[in-house]
Design a protein around this motif. Structure first.
Motif, PDB file in Angstrom:
ATOM      1  N   THR A   1       0.829  -1.211   0.000  1.00 38.09           N
ATOM      2  CA  THR A   1       0.000   0.000   0.000  1.00 38.09           C
ATOM      3  C   THR A   1       0.859   1.255   0.000  1.00 38.09           C
ATOM      4  O   THR A   1       0.583   2.215  -0.734  1.00 38.09           O
ATOM      5  N   ALA A   2       1.914   1.249   0.797  1.00 40.90           N
ATOM      6  CA  ALA A   2       2.824   2.395   0.821  1.00 40.90           C
ATOM      7  C   ALA A   2       3.495   2.580  -0.542  1.00 40.90           C
ATOM      8  O   ALA A   2       3.650   3.709  -1.028  1.00 40.90           O
ATOM      9  N   GLY A   3       3.876   1.475  -1.169  1.00 42.72           N
ATOM     10  CA  GLY A   3       4.506   1.548  -2.485  1.00 42.72           C
ATOM     11  C   GLY A   3       3.560   2.065  -3.554  1.00 42.72           C
ATOM     12  O   GLY A   3       3.954   2.827  -4.448  1.00 42.72           O
ATOM     13  N   LEU A   4       2.308   1.670  -3.468  1.00 43.55           N
ATOM     14  CA  LEU A   4       1.314   2.138  -4.436  1.00 43.55           C
ATOM     15  C   LEU A   4       1.086   3.642  -4.300  1.00 43.55           C
ATOM     16  O   LEU A   4       0.935   4.353  -5.301  1.00 43.55           O
ATOM     17  N   LYS A   5       1.056   4.137  -3.087  1.00 47.35           N
ATOM     18  CA  LYS A   5       0.905   5.577  -2.889  1.00 47.35           C
ATOM     19  C   LYS A   5       2.097   6.330  -3.471  1.00 47.35           C
ATOM     20  O   LYS A   5       1.947   7.398  -4.072  1.00 47.35           O
ATOM     21  N   TRP A   6       3.280   5.758  -3.300  1.00 44.08           N
ATOM     22  CA  TRP A   6       4.487   6.362  -3.887  1.00 44.08           C
ATOM     23  C   TRP A   6       4.372   6.432  -5.402  1.00 44.08           C
ATOM     24  O   TRP A   6       4.657   7.483  -6.003  1.00 44.08           O
ATOM     25  N   LEU A   7       3.934   5.358  -6.023  1.00 42.27           N
ATOM     26  CA  LEU A   7       3.840   5.321  -7.479  1.00 42.27           C
ATOM     27  C   LEU A   7       2.780   6.289  -7.998  1.00 42.27           C
ATOM     28  O   LEU A   7       2.960   6.933  -9.041  1.00 42.27           O
ATOM     29  N   HIS A   8       1.670   6.411  -7.270  1.00 42.85           N
ATOM     30  CA  HIS A   8       0.599   7.330  -7.660  1.00 42.85           C
ATOM     31  C   HIS A   8       0.889   8.777  -7.257  1.00 42.85           C
ATOM     32  O   HIS A   8       0.102   9.664  -7.591  1.00 42.85           O
ATOM     33  N   GLN A   9       1.979   8.972  -6.513  1.00 45.56           N
ATOM     34  CA  GLN A   9       2.343  10.315  -6.033  1.00 45.56           C
ATOM     35  C   GLN A   9       1.170  10.946  -5.280  1.00 45.56           C
ATOM     36  O   GLN A   9       0.709  12.051  -5.595  1.00 45.56           O
ATOM     37  N   THR A  10       0.703  10.209  -4.258  1.00 47.02           N
ATOM     38  CA  THR A  10      -0.493  10.646  -3.541  1.00 47.02           C
ATOM     39  C   THR A  10      -0.430  10.291  -2.067  1.00 47.02           C
ATOM     40  O   THR A  10       0.263   9.344  -1.658  1.00 47.02           O
ATOM     41  N   GLN A  11      -1.205  11.040  -1.285  1.00 44.80           N
ATOM     42  CA  GLN A  11      -1.457  10.698   0.112  1.00 44.80           C
ATOM     43  C   GLN A  11      -2.835  10.066   0.267  1.00 44.80           C
ATOM     44  O   GLN A  11      -3.240   9.715   1.376  1.00 44.80           O
ATOM     45  N   ASN A  12      -3.538   9.917  -0.833  1.00 43.79           N
ATOM     46  CA  ASN A  12      -4.881   9.354  -0.802  1.00 43.79           C
ATOM     47  C   ASN A  12      -4.860   7.835  -0.722  1.00 43.79           C
ATOM     48  O   ASN A  12      -3.806   7.197  -0.804  1.00 43.79           O
ATOM     49  N   ASP A  13      -6.054   7.246  -0.590  1.00 50.05           N
ATOM     50  CA  ASP A  13      -6.183   5.798  -0.566  1.00 50.05           C
ATOM     51  C   ASP A  13      -5.865   5.205  -1.930  1.00 50.05           C
ATOM     52  O   ASP A  13      -6.314   5.723  -2.960  1.00 50.05           O
ATOM     53  N   VAL A  14      -5.108   4.105  -1.938  1.00 54.83           N
ATOM     54  CA  VAL A  14      -4.932   3.300  -3.147  1.00 54.83           C
ATOM     55  C   VAL A  14      -5.305   1.871  -2.781  1.00 54.83           C
ATOM     56  O   VAL A  14      -4.707   1.275  -1.881  1.00 54.83           O
ATOM     57  N   LEU A  15      -6.306   1.345  -3.464  1.00 56.35           N
ATOM     58  CA  LEU A  15      -6.908   0.066  -3.100  1.00 56.35           C
ATOM     59  C   LEU A  15      -6.600  -0.985  -4.162  1.00 56.35           C
ATOM     60  O   LEU A  15      -6.515  -0.672  -5.352  1.00 56.35           O
ATOM     61  N   THR A  16      -6.453  -2.227  -3.711  1.00 55.37           N
ATOM     62  CA  THR A  16      -6.078  -3.317  -4.606  1.00 55.37           C
ATOM     63  C   THR A  16      -7.196  -4.343  -4.686  1.00 55.37           C
ATOM     64  O   THR A  16      -7.679  -4.832  -3.664  1.00 55.37           O
ATOM     65  N   LEU A  17      -7.600  -4.673  -5.924  1.00 50.24           N
ATOM     66  CA  LEU A  17      -8.680  -5.626  -6.174  1.00 50.24           C
ATOM     67  C   LEU A  17      -8.154  -6.790  -7.000  1.00 50.24           C
ATOM     68  O   LEU A  17      -7.213  -6.628  -7.782  1.00 50.24           O
TER      69      LEU A  17
END
Length: 383
Positions: free
Chosen positions: A43-59
């Motif tokens: 989850t932390a890595g996904l936020k880094w890739l999206h350049q965001t502090q928002n939620d990034v969810l995995t399905l």
């Protein structure tokens, strides 16, 4: 020779050896503390890739599943939406919206041409009653190799107040998609593209503004209810049984990406795009899109004096290199060279060299043998 297939398509893309090894690990319990640690890191890595502090969810879903979730969680039947349509996937999101009974209005451009941001501005400024609830745009249109001007479109959407929903399936990990800086509300993507993984995971990033819309949205949802994923992801868990081994692979892939760094990743993809386009020009093969709007993920080529499907067939049979074909009315008219994800300079040179040999076999006489490889090498060595 077996097991030498080289994927030069926009997905699935090549998978690194260390990611394959992670995928082959023995599964662990998806409710265990050890797996919770994996989810936390991912989850932390996904936020880094999206350049965001928002939620990034995995399905457990494809990119289409991620995009469907990214649409239905924030809209209600009858809501008015603007959908950018300049290719197969923009067309798909309009169909998803129609399936859920939204009032769809399309901003269209010819396949191979970019969406015109000013058309969005005009429609949004005319909507003085704020009836438009969302704008849906494909950033990198995979079917044609066009990169749309998402930043400008998003600026107009933010000024209006509608939600900015983005298909970043082939742009995320290939070019910068700064969610927070650009004010993007929902981003959908899939594992088999820039993530360097097999198909199987979908990702949805969600802004605070989108969560406000979620609270009143009335479209039917259950498995794709992102509120459930948000609640469980906050606890380093998942609402349903996740594909454990895909998470192992994602963990390693994100570690590799973080080691390379965002700037280096984006520079590599843009270098490969320029090298591929230079090679096609040197070989006298017309490009389907202009340089100004070319996607760092994929280059579409529209050959005139040689058959696109014959090129693809020989490349696959003789050299074990897979190129993508055209879709719908472009079937047989273009071929597409993917340079997305785990692709190196060597892969670009190999593909171009094989293409030159293919053209020679087909009796193509519009270019000097070696011109494409030379042009690509000049870009790669000067970058």
């Amino acid at each position: 020779m077996d097991d030498k297939l080289m994927l030069m398509i926009p997905g699935p893309t090549p998978v690194p050896e260390q990611v394959l090894r992670a995928l082959a690990k023995h599964p662990i319990g998806h409710r265990s503390g050890d797996f919770g640690k994996v989810i936390a890191e991912v989850t932390a890595g996904l936020k880094w890739l999206h350049q965001t502090q928002n939620d990034v969810l995995t399905l457990a879903a494809s990119g289409t599943g991620a995009m469907e979730a990214g649409i239905i969680n924030f809209l209600s039947p009858g809501d008015r939406v603007l959908v950018g349509n300049n290719g197969k996937f923009g067309e798909r999101w309009a169909k998803v919206c129609q399936a859920y009974s939204y009032a769809v209005e399309e901003v269209k451009a010819e396949w191979g041409k970019p969406l015109e941001p000013e058309e969005f501005r005009t429609k949004l400024e005319a909507d003085t009653n704020k009836e438009i609830k969302a704008v849906i745009v494909t950033h990198s249109e995979t079917s044609t190799g066009v990169l749309n001007d998402l930043q400008t479109i998003s600026r107009y959407v933010n000024a209006h107040g509608a939600l900015m929903i983005v298909d970043a399936v082939t742009s995320l990990g290939a070019t910068s998609v700064p969610m927070d800086e650009w004010g993007l509300d929902v981003i959908g993507s899939g594992s088999q593209k820039g993530f360097m993984l097999p198909p199987g995971l979908g990702f949805v990033a969600v802004s605070a503004k989108a969560w406000e819309a979620y609270a009143t949205a009335k479209s039917p949802r259950f498995y794709l209810d992102l509120g459930k994923y948000r609640k469980e992801t906050a606890k380093n868990s998942s609402p349903f049984t996740p594909p454990v081994n895909m998470f192992f692979g994602l963990q390693v892939a994100l570690q590799m990406m973080q080691k390379e760094g965002l700037d280096a990743i984006f520079a590599r993809h843009h270098r490969h795009m320029r090298a591929t386009r230079a090679a096609m020009k040197a070989l006298g093969l017309p490009l389907f899109t202009s340089d100004a709007v070319g996607s760092p993920a994929i280059t579409a080529v529209a050959p005139v004096d040689v058959d696109a499907e014959q090129i693809r067939s020989i490349m696959r049979k003789r050299f074990d290199i897979a190129l993508a074909g055209g879709q719908d009315h472009l079937s047989g008219k273009i071929f597409r060279v993917g340079h997305l994800g785990f692709v190196s300079d060597r892969d670009i040179l190999t593909a171009v060299g094989a293409l030159e040999a293919t053209l020679q076999e087909l009796g193509y006489q519009n270019a000097t043998l070696g011109a494409g490889t030379t042009a690509a090498a000049q870009v790669l060595t000067q970058s």
